[in-house]
Motif scaffolding. Structure first.
Motif, short mmCIF file in Angstrom:
data_model
loop_
_atom_site.label_atom_id
_atom_site.label_comp_id
_atom_site.label_asym_id
_atom_site.label_seq_id
_atom_site.Cartn_x
_atom_site.Cartn_y
_atom_site.Cartn_z
N ALA A 49 -72.87 18.66 7.93
CA ALA A 49 -71.44 18.45 7.81
C ALA A 49 -71.16 17.04 7.29
CB ALA A 49 -70.78 18.65 9.18
N GLU A 50 -71.91 16.11 7.84
CA GLU A 50 -71.73 14.74 7.39
C GLU A 50 -72.03 14.63 5.90
OE1 GLU A 50 -72.91 10.42 9.20
OE2 GLU A 50 -73.30 12.27 10.30
N MET A 51 -73.09 15.34 5.52
CA MET A 51 -73.52 15.27 4.13
C MET A 51 -72.45 15.82 3.19
SD MET A 51 -77.13 16.59 2.93
CE MET A 51 -77.72 16.30 1.30
N SER A 52 -71.86 16.93 3.59
CA SER A 52 -70.93 17.56 2.66
C SER A 52 -69.54 16.97 2.74
CB SER A 52 -70.88 19.05 2.92
OG SER A 52 -70.51 19.28 4.24
N THR A 53 -69.31 16.08 3.68
CA THR A 53 -67.99 15.47 3.72
C THR A 53 -67.98 14.09 3.08
OG1 THR A 53 -68.50 14.74 5.94
CG2 THR A 53 -67.12 16.68 5.73
N LEU B 2 -69.97 32.06 11.87
CA LEU B 2 -70.94 31.28 11.09
C LEU B 2 -70.26 30.61 9.90
CD1 LEU B 2 -73.94 30.55 10.84
CD2 LEU B 2 -74.08 32.35 9.14
N ILE B 3 -69.39 31.37 9.22
CA ILE B 3 -68.72 30.76 8.06
C ILE B 3 -67.82 29.63 8.51
CG2 ILE B 3 -67.20 31.20 6.12
CD1 ILE B 3 -68.36 33.89 5.85
N CYS B 4 -67.17 29.81 9.67
CA CYS B 4 -66.35 28.72 10.18
C CYS B 4 -67.22 27.52 10.53
CB CYS B 4 -65.59 29.16 11.41
SG CYS B 4 -64.27 30.30 11.02
N ARG B 5 -68.37 27.81 11.10
CA ARG B 5 -69.28 26.75 11.48
C ARG B 5 -69.72 25.95 10.25
NH1 ARG B 5 -69.80 23.83 15.06
NH2 ARG B 5 -70.62 24.93 16.85
N MET B 6 -69.91 26.69 9.17
CA MET B 6 -70.37 26.02 7.96
C MET B 6 -69.24 25.87 6.96
SD MET B 6 -74.09 27.72 7.46
CE MET B 6 -74.64 26.38 6.45
N ASN B 7 -68.03 25.72 7.46
CA ASN B 7 -66.88 25.72 6.56
C ASN B 7 -67.01 24.68 5.44
OD1 ASN B 7 -65.43 23.17 7.51
ND2 ASN B 7 -65.79 24.28 9.40
N TRP B 8 -67.64 23.55 5.77
CA TRP B 8 -67.76 22.49 4.76
C TRP B 8 -68.60 22.92 3.57
CZ3 TRP B 8 -72.63 22.85 6.21
CH2 TRP B 8 -72.92 22.95 7.57
N LEU B 9 -69.50 23.86 3.81
CA LEU B 9 -70.30 24.35 2.69
C LEU B 9 -69.47 25.29 1.83
CD1 LEU B 9 -73.15 24.55 1.38
CD2 LEU B 9 -73.43 26.64 2.68
#
Lengths: 709, 103, 547, 254
Positions: free
Chosen positions: A218-222, A284-291
């Motif tokens: 998450a940190e990476m994609s933000t 899962l999609i919510c968990r990885m929403n940043w992706l």
């Protein structure tokens, strides 16, 4: 986002551990324990898990910090159970993460799970191998908790596979029935196809980002700089993971297993195939929403797939007569709704709907189970009717749930559905803004688009607006269909004359208290569950204090969806679109009313109407009755072709390779007519010949390649 | 190729006998002859080893050949026991009669 | 006095240092147990049960495994006995694994043999000798030792396959195994002869050195064909033992006909040792830089590539059509050889990936315990004439025999690759190796191979589920009388526990695999660099961990 | 030029003919007899290759032990012609023969190209090379494209080279790539066993033979020395074979 609790918050481990212990105790010693103890062990494990979950969530709330500009943040609690793999480049740990998102999920899973365990104690009272059932059920809860609490993709994946196995075991619980065994197998295999995509997506993420940890990812994609590395794989990895989700969450194209999965005991359907496991994909999609928000095409795909699933499943549900099948298709449809929300960037709405859906759909299934239990395993609605008086509690709770799912105001379903519909029409992805297409850069986001969106400017999303409209319209139509078929189901079951045969009729009885208590609790939740997310157009008129509480869920989850909400996805109607939101709410109420009214007209007022409709629209009815022939299509396309492929390769192995052109021998047979018996394999010399030919061919290939080098 | 035998002569001879033995394994249905063919293969390998050893001025090839002989003896003993065993069951030693296990 | 002088002469004749004798310890213990076993068998009281012999043999094997454990830190950094053997953790790891497989299967055997009226001590003796062969095979530093050990391993197996003398199917299995085994051994020998001719030696390290010498002398074109044929024939001989496509053909028939407990041994230990030897021989002796060729230009790696793809496709697809469980497991064994070949291809395609071989080691371990468990359960129900062989026979067994049901379920889930069992992690690890190498080299072939593997494991789920479905959900066809003994129950329980342990706490086993692969003796210099790097990284991380 | 080529061709053609008859002849008894003759031809070839010890072993082990075993089984099973079945034509037979022939040609091609003289030089015989110690040794300098492999080597040169090799072991000057030494400890000297030590007197002990190469002396020394591990393993192998054969072939099990 960083872990605020530096030390280990080991309660997270206990949440997961309790059901596992329950499963182990029941699985190993259950056959020797008295039934009552089995009940207590299973339910006690769940209750403990629920209690630990409550404690953990309380700790999370206590963890709240308020930043100088008034932003609330809960951070997260983590617990690393142990280093699982530790070798060279691959490291993985069994670690758990409790943040606002998993807190919601954990409460739903343990809470609804506990209720369903209690219900099961009554429902399965007469079953001989109840211990096995409870062991599986606890094991399922364990796997599901791993899934939602996982701190990295690997833990999630383990839970993901685990719930698949447990689901399979539970669907096929009543053995001796080929259909059920087949249903379980189908579920497992379809899920495996999805899992296969998921694991590939996982690898893709791992090799781009170098980690599976959600927090790190998450940190990476933000961060604008590092997000650029994830950008190219967002679409392929996202699609693969989404395909995995379609398997688990029964979306087009992999939804076929869910309706068949209703072969299992009804509480299982309620827990696994309505409330928890099937929502794993949404989670899962919510968990990885940043992706997912990195690529708008990906989001649009998810939205459209979700909307189409919602719509088509609803149309199929229109004509089903098996009560559980209606509910099954309804579940598929509602899951489509959630995916629609996810795809439109309305993550909060998706989680909100996930939660309310867990309440009312579990209630519906349990109610249906109660009906089925009362009617001695009769599931055909055409043989029901008039149960209102015979099963008053069941009737009342079922009605609450039906109202909730239909979207009648003041019930939970209304709020969540409304939020989704509003999200569908109002959300816009920054990347879809016209003119920015094709040359968008991370700097462009931060320097131009985000300030504009934050400033409340309406953004012109040009031709991509069509996605919003399509999704919105499909959503509205689905809402109408939902209201209609749910009330059709309700009316057919509880109103009118009882159509059961005399013997059954005489034995219809209300269910035992252990089954009714969960019904009542869930009915209560179905009613009040929506008040954690009162729509904006109401809350804006509230004073400052209560505003926070009325938008509880959105505030609670805000930090998880920080990226998606404030950064990537912005309202395309500017800062104050609440007039429009009111309009959407009114439309959805009207639509729900129309659906209910039509159902009343057709199934209570003039019961001969359905037959006439059926006659008029015979072809359409057939199409819907046969569920668009998807099963048949899949059967021919995949199942049979796999078997065929197996047969072909088997044939190839035995007759071409091993039998060494025994097919050719068969051809020779016509001439020599003597070697017919050699058609069968098993001749060791042919095997040896085969080995030799393999060697020679390999030699040819390698030496042939050598001359080129 | 000259009249005078060189390494190549021995090796080609060895390859030829190896091939003959191999084809024998593949086409002879009598188990005993089949095993004889395997002995032929092993012998031709020995010939290769010894030829190589000689033209390398090295005794390792001889040692290897010696061990292959020991292995051949052991294999022959087991092979013939198995033939006997099969004969008791099937009253025949034709390998293509043994097709109970298949598919 | 005479004796003493003879011994002195012998001492002169045998220059190996005393330390080198250590290399013989594991093999010597097994051999010693086998010899004592013969005496034990001679003094056996006729007509009584021979179960104690099984325990004796199992204890001997456990002792051997313990000696492997004891010797773990005593690596000799050079070939011993004039370059005939290695003693390193790598060989100790595989020796231990082979012993474990044999011990577990021996414990599962007595009741089975008694019911088949073949309660003979020779059965255990043959397994012991075979294990001795395996131990020397993984230690081999020379093609000669490798070949003799290969035969010592194989000949008892041929006999074991036809051990059930009253069963014509067993006779047939033995015959088929023998013919094909001897045939492929002869092919392999020819390969060794050609290699010997080209390089003048059979020692693995010298072969490598001389191959480089050959290519440096500009002789590659003249000698290349001969060397390549030799390499491929050796590869095919080993591939035969591990039942990889296209040399798999014997496996289904032999597995079906042989006595079930010995099949468990054949299917696991032989595969373990086959792969161990394959990795050692090919990474030590046959440098890829010299032996170019084939479609990708990687020489024998290309062949292993064919093994991988072909085995996975064929094994999985044909397993779907089987209704005999033993046969299904045989086809699964073929498929598994394919999965392992993924690791073999990926890890050995370049020196810098050498450490990825640990995936193979781990996978073999997980596979061994799970498959031994599965065959053990089948032998538990394997009463003569009433053996449980087809899926339909499994009906209701899981319910009636909950312990066996649970063991079978765990093992089967592991084989199907479902978490949290060892099989899942094994597949995962192997696939990761393939993807990793594919990503790092940019060669899509590795990725395709992994995709085939993943598809294969999806198909695999189908036929494994069938086992569980039948065990729990299908009606029983007939009454089954199990062959229960205490030892068997313990052995199978240990298999299931180990399967779970490997999946849940894999850190330690993976460490063991890794240090085994890191300490493989005889690896060429460019691989040694990789190993050193890995060792450094490991040390650094351990350091960080301690801080 | 001597009688050696003549013997070679006799043995070679004899070996091929008898091998073929093993594969082609229908009666197993005749096959076995053809195989015995074949083994003798092979033994002859071994003698031509200076492998006298192995030639003896070949006759004893193969011609003596193994063939007797085969004949014994053939007699025991009492197979008559009508039980032997017809040679039927099958497709796989044709394919097997084809594949075999293809393998032969692949292997043959590889062998020919590997044993071709380097750079196509014609063989030059009998070069005299002056050694370090002043003695002159006649060596065959023509090599194949594979280093260390000589194209043609007569008996005398073979012996000279072999003795030279042993001498270099004794001196400790042989190269590691000769493949004879433990590699990691170059300091450690290698004890040449007494039986292998170069002794000009002992060189002509074997009657009818002037050399040491291929006689039982050095081979036996090697067997208990460098090859002691495989040698012991062979013992285990034979034990396994005996036990296996007994357990399978025994008529009645107690």
């Amino acid at each position: 986002m960083e872990a605020l609790y530096a030390e280990q918050f080991y309660f997270l481990g206990l949440i997961v551990l309790a059901p596992l212990l329950g499963a182990i105790i029941n699985g190993l010693f259950g056959s020797k324990l008295p039934k009552r103890v089995v009940d207590w062990v299973a339910c006690g494990a769940m209750a403990m898990s629920f209690a630990f979950a409550l404690i953990s969530v309380q700790a999370l709330i206590n963890n709240m910090t308020v930043s100088p500009d008034g932003e609330r943040s809960w951070g997260m609690l983590t617990y690393t159970a142990y280093q699982w793999i530790f070798s060279g480049s691959l490291e993985a740990e069994i670690a758990f993460l409790l943040d606002p998102l998993s807190a919601v999920m954990v409460l739903v899973v343990t809470g609804v799970g506990l209720l369903i365990h209690i219900y099961s104690a009554g429902y399965m009272a007469e079953d001989e191998s109840k211990w096995r059932y409870f062991a599986y059920l606890n094991l399922f809860a364990f796997a599901m908790l791993m899934l939602v609490l996982g701190k990295n993709m690997l833990v999630t994946f383990i839970g993901w596979e685990g719930v698949g196995v447990c689901s399979y075991l539970l669907i096929g619980f009543w053995f001796g029935d080929d259909e059920k065994a087949a249903a379980g197998q189908k579920a497992f295999l379809v899920n495996r196809v999805g899992d296969f995509c998921f694991i590939l997506g996982m690898f893709l993420v791992f090799y781009t980002a170098g980690t599976w940890d959600y927090v790190a990812l998450a940190e990476m994609s933000t961060t604008a700089a590092t997000a650029a590395t994830l950008l190219p794989i967002a679409l392929p990895a996202g699609l693969l993971i989404f395909l995995g989700c379609t398997g688990k969450s029964a979306q087009i194209p992999l939804y076929v297993w869910l309706p068949d999965a209703m072969a299992g005991p009804t509480p299982v359907s309620a827990l696994i195939h309505a409330a928890t496991m099937v929502t794993a994909g949404v989670f899962l999609i919510c968990r990885m929403n940043w992706l997912f928000t990195l690529d708008h095409r990906l989001m649009a795909t998810i939205a459209i797939v979700g909307a189409l699933t919602a719509f088509f499943a609803a149309t199929i549900a229109l004509v089903q007569t098996d009560i559980k099948r209606v509910l099954a298709y309804s579940t598929v449809s509602q899951l489509g709704f959630m995916f629609m929300a996810v795809g439109m960037g309305a993550f909060v709405a998706a989680i909100f709907h996930l939660m309310t859906h867990a309440f009312f759909k579990a209630l519906l299934f349990l109610g249906a189970g109660s009906v089925i239990h009362g009617m001695h395993h009769e599931q055909d609605m055409r043989k029901m009717g008039g149960l209102r008086k015979l099963m008053p509690y069941t009737w009342a709770t079922f009605l609450v749930a039906t109202i909730a799912i239909a979207g009648v105001p003041f019930f939970s379903g209304f709020f969540s559905k409304d939020l989704i519909l509003w999200g569908a029409i109002s959300n816009a992805h920054v990347l879809t803004v016209d003119g920015a297409m094709g040359m968008i850069t991370m700097e462009h986001f931060t320097s131009a688009l985000v300030p504009a969106a934050a400033g409340g400017e309406a953004l012109d999303i040009g031709r991509w607006a069509i996605v919003n409209w399509v999704v919105f319209l499909l959503g509205i139509m689905t809402a109408f269909l939902t209201a209609f078929y749910m009330f059709r189901c309700y009316f057919m079951t509880f109103h009118g004359e009882c159509r059961a045969d005399e013997e059954t009729k005489a034995h219809i009885h209300e269910s035992p208290p252990s089954m009714l208590v969960p019904l009542v609790v869930l009915a209560f939740l179905s009613f009040v569950g929506g008040y954690v997310g009162i729509p904006h157009f109401i809350t804006t008129h509230m004073p400052e204090g209560p505003q926070f509480w009325s938008l509880l869920l959105e505030n609670w989850l805000a930090e998880v969806f920080l990226v998606s909400d404030a950064y990537r996805v912005v309202g395309r109607f500017g800062a104050s679109p609440y007039g429009l939101e009111t309009l959407v709410a009114v439309v959805s109420i009207a639509i729900a009313g129309a659906g209910i009214g039509l159902a009343y007209l057709m199934y209570v007022k003039s019961p001969e109407l359905p037959a006439r409709v059926k006659e008029r629209a015979g072809k359409l009815y057939d199409l819907l009755w046969n569920k668009y022939f998807v099963d048949e299509g899949y059967d021919t396309a995949f199942v049979r072709s796999t078997l065929k492929l197996g047969e072909v390769s088997y044939w190839f192995d035995r007759y071409i390779i091993a039998g060494l052109l025994v097919g050719g021998t068969a051809f020779m047979t016509k001439n020599f007519g003597q070697v017919l018996r050699h058609l069968q394999g098993g001749n060791v010399q042919r095997y040896a010949t085969y080995i030799l030919i393999g060697t020679v061919l390999i030699l040819f290939a390698i030496l042939g390649g050598a001359t080129g080098s | 190729m000259s009249w005078e035998p060189t390494l190549a002569h021995y090796l080609i001879l060895s390859a030829a006998v190896f091939t003959i033995g191999m084809v024998g394994v593949l086409v002879r249905r009598n188990a005993i002859i089949l095993f004889m063919s395997i002995e032929l293969m092993l012998n031709s390998v020995n010939l290769s080893f010894i030829a190589f050893a000689r033209y390398r001025v090295d005794l390792d090839g001889h040692i290897f050949a010696f061990f292959i002989m020991a292995v051949a003896a052991a294999e022959a003993a087991v092979a013939l026991a198995i033939v006997l065993h099969v004969f008791r069951h099937k009253r025949g030693i034709e390998v293509d009669e043994m097709q109970e296990l298949k598919h | 006095m005479q004796l003493l002088s003879t011994l002195t002469t012998l001492g002169l004749l045998t220059p190996p240092e005393g330390a080198e004798l250590v290399a013989l310890v594991p093999g010597a213990i097994v051999t010693l147990v086998a010899v004592v076993f013969i005496l034990l068998d001679v003094f056996h009281n006729k007509g009584t049960s021979r179960e104690y012999q099984a325990y004796f043999a199992a204890i001997g094997l456990v002792l051997t495994a313990a000696s492997c454990w004891y010797l773990w830190d005593m690596g000799l950094e050079r070939p011993v006995f004039f370059g005939m053997l290695y003693l390193d953790r790598y060989s100790l790891f595989f020796s231990g694994l082979a012993c474990a497989s044999a011990a577990l299967m021996i414990l599962a055997s007595p009741a089975f043999l008694r019911s088949h009226q073949m309660d003979r001590g020779e059965y255990y003796l043959l397994i012991l000798i075979s294990v001795a062969g395996m131990i020397f095979m993984v230690q081999a530093a020379d093609l000669l030792t490798m070949f003799i050990a290969f035969e010592v391993m194989s000949i008892p197996l041929y006999v074991l396959a036809s051990f059930l003398r009253k069963d014509s199917r067993s006779a047939e299995a033995g015959m088929k195994y023998f013919i094909l085994g001897a045939f492929s051994a002869a092919l392999m020998l020819y390969g060794i002869a050609l290699i010997y001719g080209a390089t003048g030696t059979t020692n693995l390290e010298y072969i490598r050195e001389n191959l480089f010498f050959l290519s440096a002398a500009g002789a590659s074109h003249g000698a290349f064909g001969m060397v390549m044929i030799g390499v491929l024939l050796i590869l095919s001989g080993l591939a035969f033992k591990v039942a990889a496509f296209p040399f798999h053909i014997w496996a289904p028939d032999v597995y079906t006909g042989s006595p079930t407990p010995s099949v468990g041994f054949m299917a696991t230990a032989v595969k373990v040792v086959g792969f161990a030897t394959m990795i050692r021989v090919f990474s030590v002796a046959f440098p890829l830089e010299v032996l170019r060729g084939g479609f990708f230009g990687w020489g024998w790696i290309d062949v292993a590539f064919v093994f991988a793809i072909g085995s996975m496709l064929l094994g999985n697809l044909v397993a779907v059509t089987q209704d005999n469980v033993k046969r299904m497991l045989a086809y699964y064994g073929i498929a598994h050889a394919g999965y392992l070949s993924i690791g073999f291809v990926a890890a050995n395609s370049h020196p810098s990936f050498f450490l990825h071989n640990d995936a193979i080691l781990y996978s073999l371990t997980a596979y061994t315990v799970a498959l031994v468990g599965a065959f053990g359960v089948l032998s538990y129900f394997g009463r003569r004439g009433e053996a449980v062989e087809t899926y339909a026979d499994l009906g209701q067994l899981g319910i009636k025999y909950p312990k066996m049901g649970m063991i079978m379920t765990i093992c089967v889930l592991s084989l199907a690759g479902v978490p949290p069992t060892g099989g899942f992690l094994a597949k995962f690890y192997i696939f990761r190796t393939g993807v990793d190498v594919g990503v790092q080299t940019g060669e899509m072939a590795f990725i395709y191979m992994v995709i085939v593997g993943v598809i294969g494991s999806v198909i695999g789920a189908y036929y494994y589920l069938k086992v569980i479905v039948y065990m729990y959900m299908k009606p029983a066809l007939r009454e089954v009388r199990p062959l229960a003994t205490k030892g068997k129950l313990w052995a199978l329980g240990a298999c299931a526990a180990a399967t779970l342990y490997l999946g849940v706490f894999p850190a330690k086993p993976i460490d063991v695999c890794r240090s085994a692969i890191m300490s493989m003796s005889g690896v060429p210099a460019e691989v040694q660099a990789t190993i050193d790097r890995g060792q450094m990284e490991l040390d650094r991380r351990l350091q960080v961990d301690e801080d | 030029m001597g009688v050696e080529p003549l013997f070679f061709w006799i043995f070679a053609i004899g070996a091929i003919v008898t091998s073929l008859s093993v594969v082609v002849v229908r009666n197993p008894l005749y096959c076995a007899l053809a195989l015995v003759v074949d083994f003798f031809f092979f033994a002859g070839l071994y003698v031509l290759l200076s492998a006298h010890f192995l030639a003896v072993v070949q006759v004893l082990v193969y011609g003596g032990a193994i063939m007797v075993l085969f004949l014994f089984i053939i007699m025991l099973l009492n197979l008559r012609g009508d039980e032997l079945g017809q040679m039927r034509f099958q497709l796989h037979t044709a394919l097997a023969i084809t594949a075999g022939v293809v393998l032969f040609f692949i292997a043959g091609g590889a062998i020919l190209s590997a044993t071709a003289p380097m750079d196509g030089e014609p063989p030059v015989e009998g070069t005299l090379v002056v050694q370090d110690d002043g003695s002159e040794v006649r060596v065959q300098e023509v090599r194949t494209s594979i280093p260390g492999l000589y194209l043609a080597l007569d008996e005398q040169t073979l012996e000279e080279k072999y003795l030279e090799q042993i001498a270099s072991w004794e001196r400790g000057t042989s190269r590691p790539s000769d493949g004879k030494y433990p590699r990691f400890n170059p300091e450690r000297t290698f004890e040449v066993p007494p039986s292998m030590q170069f002794d000009p007197e002992a060189a002509s002990v074997v009657p009818g033979r002037s050399g040491l190469y291929g006689t039982f002396q050095p081979i036996s020394a090697l067997l208990v020395n460098r090859f002691v591990v495989p040698f012991e393993l062979t013992a285990l192998l034979l034990l396994a074979a005996i036990i296996g054969a007994v357990i399978i072939a025994k008529r009645r099990v107690t």
